[in-house]
Design an enzyme around this catalytic site. Sequence first.
Site, PDB file in Angstrom:
ATOM      1  N   GLU A 156      22.119  15.191  -4.425  1.00  0.00           N
ATOM      2  CA  GLU A 156      22.855  14.102  -5.077  1.00  0.00           C
ATOM      3  C   GLU A 156      23.700  14.581  -6.254  1.00  0.00           C
ATOM      4  O   GLU A 156      24.909  14.354  -6.305  1.00  0.00           O
ATOM      5  CB  GLU A 156      21.864  13.025  -5.527  1.00  0.00           C
ATOM      6  CG  GLU A 156      22.548  11.854  -6.181  1.00  0.00           C
ATOM      7  CD  GLU A 156      21.666  10.625  -6.294  1.00  0.00           C
ATOM      8  OE1 GLU A 156      20.816  10.381  -5.412  1.00  0.00           O
ATOM      9  OE2 GLU A 156      21.839   9.890  -7.290  1.00  0.00           O
ATOM     10  N   ASP A 173      15.302  15.086  -8.191  1.00  0.00           N
ATOM     11  CA  ASP A 173      15.744  14.034  -9.102  1.00  0.00           C
ATOM     12  C   ASP A 173      15.783  14.468 -10.566  1.00  0.00           C
ATOM     13  O   ASP A 173      16.309  13.745 -11.398  1.00  0.00           O
ATOM     14  CB  ASP A 173      14.897  12.752  -8.960  1.00  0.00           C
ATOM     15  CG  ASP A 173      14.705  12.368  -7.499  1.00  0.00           C
ATOM     16  OD1 ASP A 173      15.614  12.650  -6.705  1.00  0.00           O
ATOM     17  OD2 ASP A 173      13.656  11.809  -7.157  1.00  0.00           O
TER      18      ASP A 173
HETATM   19  O1  TRH Z   1      17.683  19.574  -5.951  1.00  0.00           O
HETATM   20  P1  TRH Z   1      18.370  18.685  -5.053  1.00  0.00           P
HETATM   21  O2  TRH Z   1      18.173  19.010  -3.667  1.00  0.00           O
HETATM   22  O3  TRH Z   1      17.942  17.237  -5.429  1.00  0.00           O
HETATM   23  C1  TRH Z   1      17.630  16.326  -4.450  1.00  0.00           C
HETATM   24  C2  TRH Z   1      18.359  15.024  -4.682  1.00  0.00           C
HETATM   25  O4  TRH Z   1      18.209  14.531  -5.976  1.00  0.00           O
HETATM   26  C3  TRH Z   1      17.923  14.065  -3.642  1.00  0.00           C
HETATM   27  O5  TRH Z   1      18.434  12.801  -3.908  1.00  0.00           O
HETATM   28  C4  TRH Z   1      16.399  14.032  -3.578  1.00  0.00           C
HETATM   29  O6  TRH Z   1      16.004  13.160  -2.626  1.00  0.00           O
HETATM   30  C5  TRH Z   1      15.845  15.426  -3.316  1.00  0.00           C
HETATM   31  O7  TRH Z   1      16.250  16.248  -4.354  1.00  0.00           O
HETATM   32  C6  TRH Z   1      14.342  15.465  -3.221  1.00  0.00           C
HETATM   33  O8  TRH Z   1      19.996  18.740  -5.301  1.00  0.00           O
HETATM   34  P2  TRH Z   1      20.818  18.124  -6.508  1.00  0.00           P
HETATM   35  O9  TRH Z   1      20.656  16.649  -6.556  1.00  0.00           O
HETATM   36  O10 TRH Z   1      22.183  18.632  -6.377  1.00  0.00           O
HETATM   37  O11 TRH Z   1      20.157  18.722  -7.809  1.00  0.00           O
HETATM   38  C7  TRH Z   1      20.251  20.062  -8.156  1.00  0.00           C
HETATM   39  C8  TRH Z   1      20.505  20.198  -9.651  1.00  0.00           C
HETATM   40  O12 TRH Z   1      20.499  21.557 -10.022  1.00  0.00           O
HETATM   41  C9  TRH Z   1      21.877  19.659 -10.075  1.00  0.00           C
HETATM   42  O13 TRH Z   1      21.720  18.926 -11.273  1.00  0.00           O
HETATM   43  C10 TRH Z   1      22.691  20.907 -10.356  1.00  0.00           C
HETATM   44  C11 TRH Z   1      21.622  21.822 -10.846  1.00  0.00           C
HETATM   45  N1  TRH Z   1      21.917  23.264 -10.815  1.00  0.00           N
HETATM   46  C12 TRH Z   1      22.036  23.903 -12.030  1.00  0.00           C
HETATM   47  O14 TRH Z   1      21.962  23.293 -13.095  1.00  0.00           O
HETATM   48  N2  TRH Z   1      22.246  25.259 -12.026  1.00  0.00           N
HETATM   49  C13 TRH Z   1      22.392  25.983 -10.882  1.00  0.00           C
HETATM   50  O15 TRH Z   1      22.595  27.217 -10.938  1.00  0.00           O
HETATM   51  C14 TRH Z   1      22.295  25.271  -9.633  1.00  0.00           C
HETATM   52  C15 TRH Z   1      22.473  26.020  -8.353  1.00  0.00           C
HETATM   53  C16 TRH Z   1      22.037  23.919  -9.641  1.00  0.00           C
END
Ligand code: TRH
Length: 393
Positions: free
Chosen positions: A286, A27
Amino acid sequence: MGNPTSGKWRADMRIDIFCEVVDNFGDAGVCWRLARHLANERGCDIRLWIDKPDVLQRICRNLNPDLPVQHVCQVTVCRWPENLESQTIGQIPDVVIEGFGTRLPEAYCEMMTKRAVAPVWVNLEYLSAEPWVEGMHKMPSPHPRLPLTKYFFFPGFTAQTGGLIREDRLIETANAFKEDKAKRNDFLSSLGVDASGFTRIVSLFCYPIAPVETLLKAFSILDIPVLCLVPEGVAVDQVTRFLGAIPVVGKLYRKGNLGLQVIPMMEQAQYDLLLFSCDLNFVRGEDSFVRAQWAGKPFAWQIYPQQEDAHFEKLDAFMHLYAQGLVPEDATTLRTFVDAWNGRKGAKSVSEALLSFMALWQKLAQHSLFWRQKLTQQDDLGTALVRFIESLR
Ligand code: TRH
């Protein structure tokens, strides 16, 4: 008072956003994006309270996880719970947003009641395409003991929900990357990537249980050269097994028709540009899932797995909405691949499903633009949220 400027609602309000990191980026991704958006584009004064700033630091390089309070990207980032204890009533803002059911300390809630006007209190919920969301959006929930009411605010894909975070110039930027190959190549070079000679560029962000080795093997025997870019720390064991060695960040590996390169983990804004630059994005959770939709490119979503396969209902609800406008055979091809990628019981394997999925790429590219166009018809989440808060004040 808020006012709509060129259709976008701007408000002069102080907001505390609370984020608890449970798992993965847990999150922090959504909360950080919302905090930046409300501060930079909706005129709000934002404090982001986060319990594990070190997690946020991975996607926000300028953050120092050792500092209790700091100002980054126009957002004041505070570590909690420890710094919360020293808060005075004067510091309690106009609005309190708890991310995804984060439990606020009782002492903080008590202080909320002591303000001349209690803050508007919103719980930002998880994103889901399930139909019940529309009925629950903006529902009030009185505090059991204190004179406070919390409102549930649901992001979503329809006009009866709170929408999705969409920055003001997002689509223009995504389009610029699509139309200007030099811009895309310059960005990829800044990551140490040379995409020349590859027909498709793929980004891969997934949970460790994804069938990554099978996917990479299937890419390596496709009849087109594919370059797969994997941010550092993602699917490390699977990539290592596939290569037979721990990958060196920045080095291009070749196996059959597949080029595979681990690239550094990027800041959030950079990650968006990666999604804009690739032809196909594997995303998860998400925030990356939503950003892939704004990129207007084909994507494969790995949903966050829940106990007893509860997540498949959520996956089905989204796929049902998303597939509208595709002919039934194409919708089935897409579903087959997504089910395979998510390891659904009885699904085909990713290697069986990949060929037809990749053959559909052109149509999916068209469809993702159609879907994105549909999504832009609804208010963005920042605007909807600020407007809702204003209506309660
Ligand atoms: O990390 P996540 O798996 O987050 C999740 C969700 O929020 C979900 O609802 C929750 O229940 C769970 O966690 C516990 O995946 P998400 O949501 O895509 O978040 C990853 C973040 O990382 C996103 O903002 C994109 C960012 N990111 C970067 O900024 N740089 C990168 O190089 C990469 C690979 C990702």
